[in-house]
Structure formats: C-alpha cells, structure tokens
Design an enzyme around this catalytic site. Structure first.
Site, PDB file in Angstrom:
ATOM      1  N   LYS A 293      39.132  -2.139  37.421  1.00 53.91           N
ATOM      2  CA  LYS A 293      38.785  -3.222  36.131  1.00 53.91           C
ATOM      3  C   LYS A 293      40.286  -2.595  34.649  1.00 53.91           C
ATOM      4  CE  LYS A 293      34.881  -2.424  36.179  1.00 53.91           C
ATOM      5  NZ  LYS A 293      32.999  -2.807  35.490  1.00 53.91           N
TER       6      LYS A 293
ATOM      7  N   THR B  99      32.132  -9.477  24.098  1.00 56.64           N
ATOM      8  CA  THR B  99      32.800  -8.917  24.903  1.00 56.64           C
ATOM      9  C   THR B  99      31.970  -8.308  25.440  1.00 56.64           C
ATOM     10  OG1 THR B  99      33.863  -7.102  24.628  1.00 56.64           O
ATOM     11  CG2 THR B  99      35.103  -8.894  24.650  1.00 56.64           C
TER      12      THR B  99
ATOM     13  N   GLY C 224      28.605  -6.922  27.783  1.00 51.87           N
ATOM     14  CA  GLY C 224      27.816  -7.174  29.063  1.00 51.87           C
ATOM     15  C   GLY C 224      28.665  -7.441  30.421  1.00 51.87           C
ATOM     16  N   THR C 225      29.781  -7.602  29.954  1.00 54.70           N
ATOM     17  CA  THR C 225      31.617  -8.275  30.801  1.00 54.70           C
ATOM     18  C   THR C 225      31.563  -7.517  31.857  1.00 54.70           C
ATOM     19  OG1 THR C 225      33.138  -8.267  28.778  1.00 54.70           O
ATOM     20  CG2 THR C 225      33.532  -8.424  31.369  1.00 54.70           C
ATOM     21  N   GLY C 226      31.248  -5.823  32.164  1.00 54.88           N
ATOM     22  CA  GLY C 226      31.340  -5.428  32.914  1.00 54.88           C
ATOM     23  C   GLY C 226      29.907  -5.573  34.439  1.00 54.88           C
ATOM     24  N   CYS C 227      28.551  -5.556  33.640  1.00 54.41           N
ATOM     25  CA  CYS C 227      27.745  -6.059  34.648  1.00 54.41           C
ATOM     26  C   CYS C 227      27.837  -6.913  35.340  1.00 54.41           C
ATOM     27  CB  CYS C 227      27.073  -5.787  33.695  1.00 54.41           C
ATOM     28  SG  CYS C 227      26.405  -4.332  32.438  1.00 54.41           S
TER      29      CYS C 227
HETATM   30  O1  PXL Z   1      28.040  -2.394  29.968  1.00 50.96           O
HETATM   31  C1  PXL Z   1      27.397  -1.516  30.322  1.00 50.96           C
HETATM   32  C2  PXL Z   1      25.957  -1.554  30.178  1.00 50.96           C
HETATM   33  C3  PXL Z   1      24.465  -1.326  31.845  1.00 50.96           C
HETATM   34  N1  PXL Z   1      23.002  -1.323  31.905  1.00 50.96           N
HETATM   35  C4  PXL Z   1      22.854  -1.487  30.236  1.00 50.96           C
HETATM   36  C5  PXL Z   1      23.761  -1.631  28.855  1.00 50.96           C
HETATM   37  C6  PXL Z   1      24.770  -0.944  29.403  1.00 50.96           C
HETATM   38  C7  PXL Z   1      26.058  -1.275  27.812  1.00 50.96           C
HETATM   39  O2  PXL Z   1      25.201  -1.254  27.072  1.00 50.96           O
HETATM   40  O3  PXL Z   1      22.772  -1.270  27.956  1.00 50.96           O
HETATM   41  C8  PXL Z   1      21.349  -1.081  30.266  1.00 50.96           C
END
Ligand code: PXL
Length: 266
Positions: A176, A208, A210-213
């Site tokens: 990404k 932004t 939580g974007t990757g998750c």
């Molecule tokens: O964005 C990655 C991520 C994944 N999982 C948890 C997170 C984070 C970023 O803060 O807290 C639980």
C-alpha cells in the site's frame, strides 16, 4: 431463511473503535458478509494513544478458533495485529490445521502513533509460519521496508520489495502506497509473475485511524463473496476511499474513518 457468507478476523481489540477487531467487523459487514472475530489482545486506546496492551492467553485464543471452525462455514479469514511470536505460532498452527482458504495477512507492526504492535522476534516467525499460508500479504511501506530489508522511495523499489516479500511463500503481495511521498494513492499487487497497480484519490484529512485494518478486512470480505483477488482489491480500495472521504472528526487525535458512510443520511 437468509444467509450471509461468513468471514473471520483474528486481531486485537481497539477500545477506541476505529482500528483492529472493531474496524474489521464494521468493514466486513459494510462489504456484505457476516463477521466472526477472534480477539488475540486488548488495547486500551483512543484516537491519540495506546496506553496498555493485554495479550489473551493462548488457550483462550485456541478455544475461540476451534469453536468458530466447529460451527461456521468460513470462506475467508484475515489476520491483523498478532502481537507476539507465541500468538503468531498458535494462530498459524490452527489456520494450517483448518486448511483455511482465502487468508489475508495484514502484517501489522506499529500503530500510527509509533507503538509496537508486533514483537521483533514475532516478525521472523510470521514470515516463516504464516506467510506460506497466505493468499495475500498487505504491508504498508514501513512494514514492507522491514520485511524486504530495504528502503523504499520509488515505484521500482516497491516492485523490488514485493518480489522479496513474495519469496517468503505467500501467493500475492499488495504493498500500500499510503506512506510514499511520490505516489501515496498507488497500491501495487504482485502475484509472482505480474504487477497490477491500483490508483486511488488523495483525500487530505488527519482522520485516517484504522485505514489499513479496514482495507484488508474489506478485501477479505470480497474474497468471502467469491470475487477474484484483483476485483476484491479494486472494490475494497473504492470502499476505503469513500470511508476516508466521510471520516469522522471525533476524539482529539486522528479520528476514525466512517465504515458505514453508505447509511449516513446527514
Ligand atoms: O492499524 C493497525 C492496528 C491494528 N490493530 C490494532 C490497532 C492498530 C493501530 O493502532 O490498535 C488493535
């Protein structure tokens, strides 16, 4: 009698609701599947910081996975933050035993605020035991730099890194571009033979979190619906772009994106 395809997220809880398990569940449902969740750790977190992480004992992680696979028909699975080498081991062992199909591995390493979410010894284990099971691995640029052991600044670097990461035995790699100054909206998919780029739109917002998750969960949901990988990535990228466009100014740090913007009637 209604039914929905079922997808699973194995990740950590974000008490602030924007990332981790909470983001995954929302993203999966917004993409039309029923979300199951195995929680491997709890984070005490808001939009500004993570103050505490508590790893769930391995027998409880195992029991969650066993119990879900005993009942549901899981057609796609994603992993997010896995925290320790021990958790990487137990999760990989279970996913191998249950012969999971459509596995998306988001190799979460550090939060945007710089907190370590994967122990250094867990990174090596992840490449050894989890990547070979993966349909897709979805690093961002800093994660790709760690995995490929190189600095990434150009699109040629991105291609080189994708090749190196593919050698760990995963079927596909999606790097990404978000952290890349020259082309932050371009993502690169590599299947071991050819490269496909996905162009997005740059949206200037600090919200932004939580974007990757959310992105990897949306890809997982689309795979659970039966889409081929390039289509799953394309649909998920459109979804994430809209979720960022409708992101929420809540909390006092980097706010979350809006997973259910489609239902927003404001
Ligand atoms: O964005 C990655 C991520 C994944 N999982 C948890 C997170 C984070 C970023 O803060 O807290 C639980």
């Amino acid at each position: 009698m209604a039914a929905l395809p079922q997808a699973l997220t194995i990740a950590a809880s974000d008490s602030g609701g924007g990332a981790g398990t909470q983001a995954d569940i929302k993203s999966m449902h917004a993409n039309g599947v029923y979300a199951l969740s195995v929680v491997i750790a709890l984070t005490a977190q808001n939009t500004k910081t993570i103050t505490k992480v508590y790893a769930i004992p391995r027998e409880i992680i195992s029991a969650q996975i066993d119990t879900l696979f005993d009942d549901f028909t899981i057609t796609a699975t994603k992993t997010g933050m896995l925290y320790s080498a021990d958790i990487v081991e137990i999760v990989s062992e279970k996913l191998r035993a249950f012969k999971v199909d459509n596995l998306v591995v988001d190799p979460v390493m550090i939060s945007s605020e710089g907190r370590e979410l994967l122990a250094p010894d867990a990174i090596l284990r992840m490449t050894q035991v989890l990547f070979p099971l993966a349909t897709l691995v979805t690093p961002n640029i800093p994660e790709a730099e760690v995995l490929a052991k190189m600095k990434i600044t150009t699109q040629d670097d991105v291609k080189e890194a994708a090749g190196r990461i593919h050698k760990f035995g995963c079927q596909n790699v999606l790097i990404k571009g978000g952290h890349l100054e020259l082309s932050p909206t371009t993502d690169l998919l590599y299947d071991g033979h050819s490269y496909t780029t996905f162009q997005g739109e740059f949206i200037d917002t600090p919200n932004t979190h939580g974007t990757g998750c959310t992105y990897s969960a949306a890809i997982t949901a689309q795979l659970a619906l039966g889409k081929c990988l390039p289509d799953a990535v394309m649909i998920a990228k459109c979804y994430i772009t809209e979720a960022i466009r409708h992101s929420l100014s809540i909390g006092h740090g980097n706010g979350p994106i809006h997973h259910f913007y489609r239902f927003d009637n404001i």
